[in-house]
Design a protein around this motif. Sequence first.
Motif, short mmCIF file in Angstrom:
data_model
loop_
_atom_site.label_atom_id
_atom_site.label_comp_id
_atom_site.label_asym_id
_atom_site.label_seq_id
_atom_site.Cartn_x
_atom_site.Cartn_y
_atom_site.Cartn_z
N GLU A 1 8.96 52.64 -7.29
CA GLU A 1 8.23 52.35 -6.66
C GLU A 1 8.75 50.94 -6.12
O GLU A 1 9.28 50.14 -6.89
CB GLU A 1 6.80 51.85 -7.15
N LEU A 2 8.53 50.68 -4.84
CA LEU A 2 9.14 49.14 -4.32
C LEU A 2 7.69 48.16 -4.64
O LEU A 2 6.73 48.42 -4.03
CB LEU A 2 9.50 49.18 -2.67
N ARG A 3 8.26 47.08 -5.41
CA ARG A 3 7.19 46.21 -5.64
C ARG A 3 7.53 44.87 -5.37
O ARG A 3 8.87 44.51 -5.60
CB ARG A 3 6.73 46.06 -7.27
N GLU B 1 11.63 41.49 -4.16
CA GLU B 1 11.25 42.83 -4.12
C GLU B 1 12.16 43.63 -5.08
O GLU B 1 13.32 43.50 -5.05
CB GLU B 1 11.56 43.37 -2.72
N VAL B 2 11.53 44.62 -5.97
CA VAL B 2 12.45 45.29 -6.81
C VAL B 2 12.00 46.74 -6.82
O VAL B 2 10.82 46.91 -6.60
CB VAL B 2 12.35 44.81 -8.33
#
Length: 69
Positions: A24-26, A18-19
């Motif tokens: 946005e958290l993707r 997760e980054v």
Amino acid sequence: MKVKSILSNVQLVIADLEVHLNGELRSSPTLCALIPATEGTQEQVIPLNTPDGRPIFMNLENAIRPVDA
């Protein structure tokens, strides 16, 4: 180019990382090197590509400590 040493205890794995990207958290599957814990150190995951899929050189400064599942 020459081989200076071979890291025999490193595994190649695909990790779902997760980054935060553009606010946005993707998450995405990422090719990583997994370095097992040794005496005095913890297990480390080192990403080998960027979140958008571009390859990068293995850099120990980019190591991530995995969260126990």
